[in-house]
Scaffold this active site. Structure first.
Site, PDB file in Angstrom:
ATOM      1  N   GLY A   1      14.607 -13.737 -10.864  1.00 23.06           N
ATOM      2  CA  GLY A   1      13.847 -13.358  -9.813  1.00 23.06           C
ATOM      3  C   GLY A   1      12.433 -12.651 -10.002  1.00 23.06           C
ATOM      4  O   GLY A   1      12.369 -12.179 -11.138  1.00 23.06           O
ATOM      5  N   VAL A   2      11.845 -12.530  -8.841  1.00 21.45           N
ATOM      6  CA  VAL A   2      10.238 -12.353  -9.227  1.00 21.45           C
ATOM      7  C   VAL A   2      10.255 -10.590  -9.122  1.00 21.45           C
ATOM      8  O   VAL A   2       9.454 -10.148  -9.897  1.00 21.45           O
ATOM      9  CB  VAL A   2       9.410 -12.660  -7.863  1.00 21.45           C
ATOM     10  CG1 VAL A   2       9.868 -11.909  -6.728  1.00 21.45           C
ATOM     11  CG2 VAL A   2       8.018 -12.337  -8.075  1.00 21.45           C
TER      12      VAL A   2
ATOM     13  N   GLY B   1      18.115  -5.162 -15.922  1.00 19.67           N
ATOM     14  CA  GLY B   1      18.693  -6.532 -15.536  1.00 19.67           C
ATOM     15  C   GLY B   1      17.521  -7.500 -14.992  1.00 19.67           C
ATOM     16  O   GLY B   1      16.896  -7.252 -14.102  1.00 19.67           O
ATOM     17  N   LEU B   2      17.600  -8.693 -15.992  1.00 20.10           N
ATOM     18  CA  LEU B   2      16.468  -9.703 -15.680  1.00 20.10           C
ATOM     19  C   LEU B   2      17.151 -10.553 -14.994  1.00 20.10           C
ATOM     20  O   LEU B   2      18.117 -11.638 -15.569  1.00 20.10           O
ATOM     21  CB  LEU B   2      15.720  -9.997 -16.823  1.00 20.10           C
ATOM     22  CG  LEU B   2      14.672 -10.957 -16.680  1.00 20.10           C
ATOM     23  CD1 LEU B   2      13.462 -10.299 -16.258  1.00 20.10           C
ATOM     24  CD2 LEU B   2      14.287 -11.511 -18.063  1.00 20.10           C
TER      25      LEU B   2
ATOM     26  N   LYS C   1      -8.780  28.927  -4.153  1.00 21.41           N
ATOM     27  CA  LYS C   1      -8.555  28.081  -2.914  1.00 21.41           C
ATOM     28  C   LYS C   1      -8.306  28.279  -1.630  1.00 21.41           C
ATOM     29  O   LYS C   1      -7.373  29.370  -1.460  1.00 21.41           O
ATOM     30  CB  LYS C   1      -7.330  26.853  -3.482  1.00 21.41           C
ATOM     31  CG  LYS C   1      -7.498  25.560  -2.830  1.00 21.41           C
ATOM     32  CD  LYS C   1      -6.552  24.629  -3.370  1.00 21.41           C
ATOM     33  CE  LYS C   1      -6.581  23.284  -2.640  1.00 21.41           C
ATOM     34  NZ  LYS C   1      -5.573  22.252  -3.567  1.00 21.41           N
TER      35      LYS C   1
ATOM     36  N   SER D   1      12.538  -8.718 -10.835  1.00 25.65           N
ATOM     37  CA  SER D   1      12.981  -8.168 -12.296  1.00 25.65           C
ATOM     38  C   SER D   1      11.866  -8.648 -13.235  1.00 25.65           C
ATOM     39  O   SER D   1      11.634  -7.955 -13.928  1.00 25.65           O
ATOM     40  CB  SER D   1      14.200  -8.427 -12.484  1.00 25.65           C
ATOM     41  OG  SER D   1      14.312  -9.906 -12.438  1.00 25.65           O
TER      42      SER D   1
ATOM     43  N   GLU E   1      -8.030  21.072 -11.585  1.00 26.03           N
ATOM     44  CA  GLU E   1      -7.196  21.845 -10.905  1.00 26.03           C
ATOM     45  C   GLU E   1      -5.741  22.177 -11.631  1.00 26.03           C
ATOM     46  O   GLU E   1      -5.459  21.031 -11.898  1.00 26.03           O
ATOM     47  CB  GLU E   1      -7.203  21.225  -9.402  1.00 26.03           C
ATOM     48  CG  GLU E   1      -6.416  21.930  -8.364  1.00 26.03           C
ATOM     49  CD  GLU E   1      -6.031  21.413  -7.262  1.00 26.03           C
ATOM     50  OE1 GLU E   1      -5.692  22.312  -6.240  1.00 26.03           O
ATOM     51  OE2 GLU E   1      -6.201  20.254  -7.079  1.00 26.03           O
TER      52      GLU E   1
ATOM     53  N   CYS F   1     -10.804  21.288  -4.901  1.00 22.61           N
ATOM     54  CA  CYS F   1     -10.196  19.934  -4.406  1.00 22.61           C
ATOM     55  C   CYS F   1     -10.401  20.027  -2.831  1.00 22.61           C
ATOM     56  O   CYS F   1     -11.352  19.659  -2.119  1.00 22.61           O
ATOM     57  CB  CYS F   1      -8.524  19.808  -4.735  1.00 22.61           C
ATOM     58  SG  CYS F   1      -7.772  17.999  -4.416  1.00 22.61           S
TER      59      CYS F   1
END
Length: 552
Positions: A294-295, A290-291, A113, A297, A45, A149
């Site tokens: 934490g989980v 930015g790391l 359509k 990042s 589509e 669709c």
């Protein structure tokens, strides 16, 4: 009359606005179909413009160029199989979402359509006009119906095509992903096949456009709902399917059955594809983030590495006096596991300068959230400076739980051009981390193995903006918070509904309050991939100024 019909299904990734590039993809697919002896090549589509165009399709010159490209394809592809492609069709003062059948150097047939979706991420009533229901068109050895669709999600259009002589239904789609949508699609298409007693081809777009991800997963159903072929999810693919006629009608020969991913793999693949396409289609090659140790990042770093390759990802630790030794160790380990560049930019001196500058104004006032947010905004400033200098797109890393309740600093850790986990609640972030550590796929550009260190997954979440800070100091435990948010956001439940489900009323009211007052932050937040039926932005549109509160 021929009793065989070969169809080439081109599950491809268009780019919105790249009419010439999309036409080139269509032409290449047609060439491949021609080489394979196809009678017809089918594209999704609105393929010539890409999907969704939003208001771009209301620009007359854009529509004119799209129509010209379709007409040029008809001329170029005259000597070979039929080419079917979606695009806009202007007629007098109306504009249709149309599907063009190109044969013999011209537009042989056009389907418009009928059902225009106007919910969730769709605004097609705003953009297009509805036409009358249409019948099938003549493909030579058989008559084909092409419901577009949404037209296949209700009985009406398909039944009208079947009743007027269609022998096969080909459904071109631009169907965006939400979690576990394959089962929903399959159930709907099996219903159409059963009602019409006809085989059906479901061809979906693949790729990402802004917040929407198109997951492909095209398939072919024979009469009685028997699955004849399953194409890949989240990947471009061209496949050929042979239909033969027997005494009962047309039947698809069995084809390849590709791997169907589970829910966690679907989400992860969607996030990887979304970032890869967002970067590629906007012209960026590299990212930074930015790391923090934490989980959130850590999983964003993994997604970025799998999307772009480790050589295109740079992680930056921006420690303050509140950054724990464990966070420093964990962040470095995460970067090493992924094989990405890792830089350290301490914020202490900048923070001291800001504190000194503001001291005359803040004199006599106790430290509070202001000072915490200054740290976050310093990090945002330093990351954006690097983004500008090195031409790397900054990724922001706030999960849906934080985005929902505003547990994020605007112009601070919310700074960035894209947020891969924007629609992923915190509890699901943990699940995704564990899944990625245990699984590796060919489409991942990062390494196999534990890419999010267990120490990051196991430790209590903390923003580390003050001494011994934990997220649970400000928010309910994430298991509770996410369950409440799922009810308030995803189910639009009332406060009393949440209380009846066993949650403390005061906690629910606090979450509701935070949800409403954070709308202005979400309005200014970076885009991110839609994974659910209630992603923030188009799925959930709430006013910023809003004094409603639920007293139930």
């Amino acid at each position: 009359m021929a009793d065989r019909f070969r169809l080439t299904m081109a599950q491809l990734n268009p780019t919105v606005g790249d009419i010439a590039g999309n036409a080139a993809k269509a032409r290449a697919a047609w060439e491949e179909g021609k080489a394979a002896g196809a009678d017809m090549v089918m594209l999704p589509e609105m393929f010539i413009t890409g999907y969704q165009t939003q208001d771009l399709v209301m620009k007359p010159i854009f529509v004119r160029r799209a129509v010209e490209a379709v007409e040029a394809l008809a001329e170029d592809c005259a000597d070979g199989p039929i080419l079917a492609i979606g695009g806009p069709l202007p007629e007098t003062n109306k504009l249709h979402n149309a599907y063009f059948i190109l044969k013999g150097g011209k537009i042989h047939a056009t389907t418009r359509k009928y059902f225009l979706p106007n919910f969730n991420v769709f605004d097609e009533v705003r953009l297009f006009s509805r036409s009358d229901m249409q019948g099938p068109w003549d493909a030579g050895p058989l008559r084909i119906g092409t419901p577009i669709c949404e037209d296949a999600w209700y009985p009406d259009v398909c039944e009208a095509m079947a009743e007027s002589g269609a022998e096969l239904l080909l459904v071109p789609n631009g169907s965006p992903y939400f979690r576990d949508k394959r089962e929903v699609r399959m159930n709907q298409m099996v219903a159409r096949v059963t009602e019409c007693d006809l085989p059906l081809v479901y061809l979906n777009t693949v790729g990402a456009q802004d917040d929407q991800v198109f997951d492909g997963g095209s398939f072919v159903l024979n009469r009685h709902g028997a699955l004849a072929m399953q194409m890949s999810h989240f990947a471009e693919e061209i496949a050929h399917v042979d239909f033969t006629r027997d005494g009962d009608g047309w039947c698809a020969a069995p084809g390849e059955m590709t791997h169907v991913p589970d829910s966690l793999e679907q989400d992860y693949n969607a996030m990887v594809l979304a970032l890869r396409d967002y970067m590629g289609k906007t012209g960026f090659q590299k990212v930074l983030l930015g790391l923090s140790g934490g989980v959130d990042s850590a999983i964003v770093a993994a997604i970025a590495t799998d999307a772009l390759g480790p050589e295109n990802v740079r992680c930056v630790m921006l420690p303050s006096e509140y950054t724990s030794e464990g966070s420093l160790t964990d962040a470095k380990a995460a970067a090493a596991a992924l094989g990405v560049r890792y830089d350290t930019v301490p914020i202490g001196e900048v923070r001291a300068a800001v504190t000194q500058t503001l001291a005359p104004l803040f004199e006599g006032l106790a430290e509070d959230l202001t000072e915490e947010n200054i740290q976050s905004r310093i990090r945002g400033l330093l990351l954006m400076a690097q983004s500008n200098k090195f031409g790397e797109m900054l990724l922001t890393t706030g999960n849906k739980s934080e985005v929902a309740v505003g547990y994020a600093t605007i112009y601070g850790d919310m700074a960035g051009g894209y947020n891969p986990i924007k629609d992923l609640y915190k509890t699901r972030v943990f699940d995704i981390c564990r899944w990625r550590n245990a699984n590796h796929r060919d489409w991942m550009m990062g390494p196999a193995g534990e890419v999010v260190p267990a120490a990051i997954i196991d430790k209590p979440p903390s923003a580390e903006l003050r001494e011994d800070q934990k997220d649970s100091d400000s928010l309910p435990d994430y298991e509770v918070l996410d369950a409440i948010l799922h009810m308030l956001v995803d189910e639009e439940a009332s406060v009393s509904d949440c209380v009846a489900a066993g949650f403390d009323r005061d906690v629910v009211k606090k979450v509701e309050h935070l949800l409403y007052i954070s709308e202005y932050k979400r309005f200014q937040s970076a885009p991110g991939p839609r994974l659910s039926l209630k992603a923030f932005w188009l799925d959930r549109r709430y006013p910023i100024v809003n004094r409603w509160r639920d007293d139930s």
